[in-house]
Write an enzyme that holds these catalytic residues in place. Sequence first.
Site, mmCIF file in Angstrom:
data_model
loop_
_atom_site.group_PDB
_atom_site.id
_atom_site.type_symbol
_atom_site.label_atom_id
_atom_site.label_comp_id
_atom_site.label_asym_id
_atom_site.label_seq_id
_atom_site.Cartn_x
_atom_site.Cartn_y
_atom_site.Cartn_z
ATOM 1 N N LYS A 1 0.827 -1.221 0.000
ATOM 2 C CA LYS A 1 0.000 0.000 0.000
ATOM 3 C C LYS A 1 0.854 1.262 0.000
ATOM 4 C CE LYS A 1 -4.481 -1.491 1.492
ATOM 5 N NZ LYS A 1 -5.618 -1.350 2.392
ATOM 6 N N LYS B 1 -5.001 -9.991 -5.725
ATOM 7 C CA LYS B 1 -6.200 -10.112 -4.881
ATOM 8 C C LYS B 1 -7.348 -9.236 -5.399
ATOM 9 C CE LYS B 1 -6.795 -7.938 -0.856
ATOM 10 N NZ LYS B 1 -6.930 -7.508 0.550
ATOM 11 N N LYS C 1 -11.379 -3.843 -3.117
ATOM 12 C CA LYS C 1 -12.331 -2.754 -3.359
ATOM 13 C C LYS C 1 -11.644 -1.517 -3.914
ATOM 14 C CE LYS C 1 -13.639 -2.937 1.485
ATOM 15 N NZ LYS C 1 -12.420 -2.990 2.291
HETATM 16 N N1 AQP Z 1 -9.965 -10.936 -2.232
HETATM 17 C C1 AQP Z 1 -10.253 -11.400 -1.016
HETATM 18 N N2 AQP Z 1 -10.402 -12.718 -0.805
HETATM 19 C C2 AQP Z 1 -10.715 -13.200 0.430
HETATM 20 N N3 AQP Z 1 -10.878 -12.385 1.514
HETATM 21 C C3 AQP Z 1 -10.742 -11.072 1.330
HETATM 22 N N4 AQP Z 1 -10.843 -10.026 2.165
HETATM 23 C C4 AQP Z 1 -10.623 -8.872 1.495
HETATM 24 N N5 AQP Z 1 -10.367 -9.141 0.211
HETATM 25 C C5 AQP Z 1 -10.429 -10.495 0.075
HETATM 26 C C6 AQP Z 1 -11.142 -10.161 3.583
HETATM 27 O O1 AQP Z 1 -12.130 -9.206 3.917
HETATM 28 C C7 AQP Z 1 -11.886 -8.763 5.261
HETATM 29 C C8 AQP Z 1 -11.903 -7.282 5.313
HETATM 30 O O2 AQP Z 1 -10.857 -6.733 4.563
HETATM 31 P P1 AQP Z 1 -10.701 -5.154 4.527
HETATM 32 O O3 AQP Z 1 -11.703 -4.574 3.644
HETATM 33 O O4 AQP Z 1 -10.699 -4.604 5.887
HETATM 34 O O5 AQP Z 1 -9.270 -4.945 3.991
HETATM 35 P P2 AQP Z 1 -8.567 -5.545 2.767
HETATM 36 O O6 AQP Z 1 -8.177 -6.947 3.017
HETATM 37 O O7 AQP Z 1 -7.443 -4.606 2.493
HETATM 38 O O8 AQP Z 1 -9.678 -5.521 1.624
HETATM 39 P P3 AQP Z 1 -9.614 -4.787 0.278
HETATM 40 O O9 AQP Z 1 -10.875 -5.067 -0.465
HETATM 41 O O10 AQP Z 1 -8.342 -5.107 -0.423
HETATM 42 O O11 AQP Z 1 -9.657 -3.272 0.747
HETATM 43 P P4 AQP Z 1 -8.737 -2.104 0.293
HETATM 44 O O12 AQP Z 1 -8.795 -2.149 -1.196
HETATM 45 O O13 AQP Z 1 -9.366 -0.873 0.872
HETATM 46 O O14 AQP Z 1 -7.392 -2.381 0.826
HETATM 47 C C9 AQP Z 1 -10.583 -9.375 5.719
HETATM 48 O O15 AQP Z 1 -10.870 -10.507 6.514
HETATM 49 C C10 AQP Z 1 -9.934 -9.791 4.448
HETATM 50 O O16 AQP Z 1 -9.087 -10.911 4.625
#
Ligand code: AQP
Length: 337
Positions: A116, A199, A202
């Site tokens: 990030k 991955k 969002k």
């Molecule tokens: N692609 C994924 N596959 C499985 N699990 C996922 N999680 C997120 N993406 C996947 C799980 O969702 C929970 C919350 O995650 P988060 O939104 O707090 O943070 P993140 O993992 O950083 O998710 P994003 O979508 O990638 O958000 P951004 O883009 O804002 O960084 C966690 O349990 C995570 O494992």
Amino acid sequence: MAEFTPRVFSGIQPSGGLTLGNYLGALKRFADVQDAGVETIYCMVDLHAITVWQDPTALTRATRELCAGFIASGIDPEKSILFNQSQVPAHAQLAWIFNCVARMGWMQRMTQWKDKAGKNTQNASLGLFAYPALMAADILVYHATHVPVGEDQKQHLELTRDIAIKFNNDFGVDFFPETEPVIEGAATRVMSLRDGTKKMSKSDPSDMSRINLTDDADTIAQKIRKARTDAEPLPGDLDGLTARPEARNLVNIYAGLADMSAQQVLNAHGGQQFSAFKPALADLAVDRLSPISAEMSRLMQEPAEIDAILARGAERANTIAAPILKRTYEIVGMVGA
Ligand code: AQP
């Protein structure tokens, strides 16, 4: 080692709309755990979200939409504690203590920090660097013993254990539990529909890379139809998915949505071309996600109801967190704790 009552905590950032990755890796499993007879605490981690820039109006909306997503995915605010992080001050207070326990080197090793912050680490926020200490506080301020998460959070959970162990050693206590990550199911790592090595996220700039829980049926079907794949038919066993990340991803998504194992999906669909498998997957995804999306839009018409649920959840969370924070302050030696 002290005995800790089993208690589940997990959180999601209101940093944008929810994705299929959040659903399969987190929300769906949170709902399953809720009925397993342990206390469940689920948090909209808004303090985490602001470690990167969030427009204030968008953050407010995303927090309410996330709460709607939890409820629409089956989390019952009567059974589980549902709240937003900023409304329980003990998270930030314990995080400061943990900032003083954790070491810079531990944080520098975190792959999420490296991903990030990118190349320009000097310009990343201090909050982004300290993110895992706040996450440890989120969990340990409830003495949570189990944390259901996707695969991507495994390293942060290990760091949470390191912080608990160092705190206990430094102060000669047996106060914080060594929390276990719970990473289960066929879809603990849902990948981008455009690149099976990345991955699903969002914050990915390409909307075609992900399925949003608010997408309508046509959009879901179109995104699956356009998902990147190779030219081979689906294999009959898991070995045949090696070095085929896009095919593996679609099989895992199917398995996660249908509550099957990836091998069961291959038993049913092995030998099929993607021209046959993708429509079956699209039908399944629409069938599972449409009711969630409809319930989210209904709830979003009632922001006052959502705010009341969050406020009540914060009160309940605070009654657990406040005494644990107080005892932490006493252990550290703070007068008046
Ligand atoms: N692609 C994924 N596959 C499985 N699990 C996922 N999680 C997120 N993406 C996947 C799980 O969702 C929970 C919350 O995650 P988060 O939104 O707090 O943070 P993140 O993992 O950083 O998710 P994003 O979508 O990638 O958000 P951004 O883009 O804002 O960084 C966690 O349990 C995570 O494992």
